[in-house]
Scaffold this motif. Sequence first.
Motif, PDB file in Angstrom:
ATOM      1  N   VAL A  49       0.853  -1.185   0.000  1.00 53.95           N
ATOM      2  CA  VAL A  49       0.000   0.000   0.000  1.00 53.95           C
ATOM      3  C   VAL A  49       0.889   1.235   0.000  1.00 53.95           C
ATOM      4  CG1 VAL A  49      -1.712   1.336   1.285  1.00 53.95           C
ATOM      5  CG2 VAL A  49      -1.896  -1.166   1.177  1.00 53.95           C
ATOM      6  N   GLY A  50       0.628   2.158  -0.912  1.00 51.71           N
ATOM      7  CA  GLY A  50       1.434   3.363  -1.029  1.00 51.71           C
ATOM      8  C   GLY A  50       2.503   3.275  -2.094  1.00 51.71           C
ATOM      9  N   GLU A  51       2.782   2.072  -2.569  1.00 51.08           N
ATOM     10  CA  GLU A  51       3.765   1.936  -3.651  1.00 51.08           C
ATOM     11  C   GLU A  51       3.197   2.497  -4.945  1.00 51.08           C
ATOM     12  OE1 GLU A  51       6.360  -1.596  -5.874  1.00 51.08           O
ATOM     13  OE2 GLU A  51       5.247  -2.041  -4.031  1.00 51.08           O
ATOM     14  N   TRP A  52       1.908   2.265  -5.132  1.00 48.12           N
ATOM     15  CA  TRP A  52       1.158   2.840  -6.244  1.00 48.12           C
ATOM     16  C   TRP A  52      -0.127   3.444  -5.694  1.00 48.12           C
ATOM     17  CZ3 TRP A  52       3.390   2.870 -11.018  1.00 48.12           C
ATOM     18  CH2 TRP A  52       4.410   1.959 -11.241  1.00 48.12           C
ATOM     19  N   PHE A 342       4.250   9.370   0.000  1.00 49.43           N
ATOM     20  CA  PHE A 342       2.841   8.981  -0.016  1.00 49.43           C
ATOM     21  C   PHE A 342       2.535   8.061   1.164  1.00 49.43           C
ATOM     22  CE2 PHE A 342      -0.611   6.499  -2.442  1.00 49.43           C
ATOM     23  CZ  PHE A 342      -1.608   7.361  -2.017  1.00 49.43           C
ATOM     24  N   SER A 343       3.467   7.162   1.478  1.00 50.41           N
ATOM     25  CA  SER A 343       3.245   6.240   2.601  1.00 50.41           C
ATOM     26  C   SER A 343       3.157   7.001   3.923  1.00 50.41           C
ATOM     27  CB  SER A 343       4.347   5.185   2.658  1.00 50.41           C
ATOM     28  OG  SER A 343       5.614   5.786   2.794  1.00 50.41           O
ATOM     29  N   ASP A 344       3.910   8.108   4.049  1.00 48.82           N
ATOM     30  CA  ASP A 344       3.802   8.930   5.255  1.00 48.82           C
ATOM     31  C   ASP A 344       2.395   9.483   5.417  1.00 48.82           C
ATOM     32  OD1 ASP A 344       6.511   8.609   5.815  1.00 48.82           O
ATOM     33  OD2 ASP A 344       7.095  10.436   4.754  1.00 48.82           O
ATOM     34  N   THR A 345       1.826   9.957   4.319  1.00 44.28           N
ATOM     35  CA  THR A 345       0.482  10.553   4.388  1.00 44.28           C
ATOM     36  C   THR A 345      -0.558   9.490   4.726  1.00 44.28           C
ATOM     37  OG1 THR A 345      -0.041  10.276   2.015  1.00 44.28           O
ATOM     38  CG2 THR A 345       1.212  12.234   2.647  1.00 44.28           C
TER      39      THR A 345
END
Length: 848
Positions: A49-52, A342-345
């Motif tokens: 999750v967050g990779e794309w 994006f993974s931080d958000t």
Amino acid sequence: MNLMLRLFAYFFLVISHYGFAVSDSAYLPRDTEYNPNITSPTQALGAEVGEWHVRHDQLANYMQLLAAQSDRVSIVETGRTHENRPLFLLAFSSPDNQKNLAAIQAKHMKNLGKSANENDPLILWMGYSVHGNEASGSNAALLVAYYLAAGESQKIDDLLNNNVVLLDPSLNPDGLSRFAQWANMHKGKTLVSDPQNREHQEAWPSARTNHYWFDLNRDWLLLTHPESRARITQFHQWRPHVLTDFHEMGSNSTYFFQPGIPSRKSPWTPRKNVELTAKLGDFHAAALDNTQQFYFSGESYDDFYYGKGSTYPDAHGSIGILFEQASSRGHVQDTVNGELSFSDTIQNQVTTSLSTFEGALANKKALLDYQIEFVEQTNDLVKDDDLAGYLLQEKLDNTRLNKMLSILAAHKIEYWPLARNTKVDEQTFEAQHSYFVPLNQPQYRLIKSLFSTRKSFDDNTFYDVSNWNLPLAFNIQYVEVERVPRINKQSASASQAILPKLQSSAYAYAFSWDDYNAPKLLQRLLANNVKVKVAGAAFFAKTDQGGTSFSAGAVIVPMALKQPDNVMTIIEQQKAGLGISVHSIVSGLTTQGIDLGSRKMLNIRQPKVLLIGGKGTSQYEVGEVWHYLDQYVDMPVTITDVYELDSFNLEPYTHMIWVQGAYNNLSDGVTLNIDTWLRKGGVLIGQKSAATWFSNKNWLQVAVKSASEINSAFATDDLTYKDKENLSAKQRIAGAVFEAQLDLSHPLAFGYHTKTLPTFRNSTLVFRQPAKPFISVASYPQTPLMAGYTAQEIQNQIGGSAAVVAHNVGKGKVIAFANNVNFRGVWYGTSRLLTNAIFMSQFIDSQG
């Protein structure tokens, strides 16, 4: 489980064994184990999750898969978007509760506002990404759903054993899918964090919006779009105790959670709401402290307008909570606070989703008690109010009236037809066309907001509009009443008129221009090659049912013109469902007014409309014009980007529409082409800054006041630095209602029958009164403000100015609006000005 879902579940379980990553533990609590028989997001997506950025179809498929695999989950399709994407609402609760979910729901609704005990369930509604390019919410929804469906811990048991969590994984599927495509198509193997990289500079129109480029977070009250109508239906079937609304904001910010600025809440929202929001906020703060994240609360955002996701619940005894995460607007971006991935958000949205659960359970008694207190206080407000309710009346336009009534009904607001004619302040409200909206009902607070004409506020800074008066938006006559009139409680539905039958022997067929659906019927007839004339003046005609009066703007289908052989069948088919009376006229000689062969009867050809959009124009206003003409007029509209005009052939188009935008950098070649097209007979229509540009190019013979002239009206001599924000707030119009006075004899006013026209303004643009006569179609009186906040200095500037102007330019016409006539797709009172500008422009004959 049906066969398709079994196959679907088997497919995802099989692919998890072919080398895909399987762990999502980095986002979720470390003390939680997960049921291995339930597919994780990473297994389903084939990537972390967050990779794309997740597409809506992937999100929807995963939610259906969870419902198939977990006995803690049920799912309903609540509706479809404009682009036919499904809208889902998931309910998470214990397996035993799932077996009795309908009974739990019914009991909760039956006991709403009544005595509660600790065994009553909390209903928690988790809503994600109403703005499609604020994608961290919907991506976090994957993980929150997995946590609730597969997680095994005492915390999860405590949450689900006696409570229900509702999860809306994507409030804006069309926008989310558009943004996922944009972000993913620009992602390289090596991520680029430069804010100026194309990945972070989304193309026009942005995916913040839905299919028609509307901001769905402003539509909870207006219900213009299917996404909102589906959501509100579910809201009133569940009435949650807490509703969360997960957003994103500018990349250089941090993380925000409510409460916002306390003084900027709706006056109808209890103070207790803010206090409970703050108590839940303590849990968000603790969770973000634990992960050492920056955040803020108690500032910036307001809770005034009941049409947003975090405020609509406040009108119903629920606690609405706004969350705003700094956006990576892609996969990683450099910010003033360092690199933001994006993974931080996503992580922060997961963190505060879980802290919402924790805070709600810790404050369960207070939340249960609050809904009771809310109802008790509402009943007290009803008793203390001097008013009994509001009377509504619209005699000539059933479509416009019924549409407003349908919005009231969707919000569970009761209304009743009058049992007899009622006179109030020398106004007669006829029973056949009038309705009473009582204040003595559960939706008292929402009604007071929808009928408010308040003009002064303790805090004059507004993040959004300062007023939303629904009758003013619909231009519906209404009055306050202190006593309940005689009403007919046998039926709350609008009366249905008996429409006349068409006669094959008719000399002509005709219908009035009064109904909101009249432009749609005219457009449908033109599209079917029916020859049509429009009356430039009133007349009284002989019909098969006797004499019938028609006002200026009436549409005539004369049999003297060469009509299609099946013209009567065409009319019957095209008027079906529109509620419009089409009369059979038996003679071309009228008893009063112009005859059917008069020179004031003009042939109307099918318009070909060009709408100017693209970078530099307001996506909202372009979308509003497109939505109105497409959905309410059945008119095909060609949309082109403004910077394509250098090589664009204007010749085929009869009308060109321009909205708010920046046009000063357009080339001389473009303006010369427009000038030539206009003078040869084109109709140039513009609103707000487009009208200013028209004036600068000398097409519009109306002067526009400069921003510096308007701002100079504000005294600044004694101000200190701390007054800067307050002055800025006073120098703008966040959104207020202004009275305009129509010239009812003007062609652009055909179909209107009262001079007073409420208009919506959210800009300080001011037209000076034209020097020449017959150019002003509508003007503002000296005291124009009807509802909402606008500084007196700006009111003085607007008072006496022109609101709508129109005149000839060569063989063409130019028409300009000082305001947005299609605001948010619900300002029905002024949107008819646009169709008049299209269909009635031939009648304009005044020199600029």
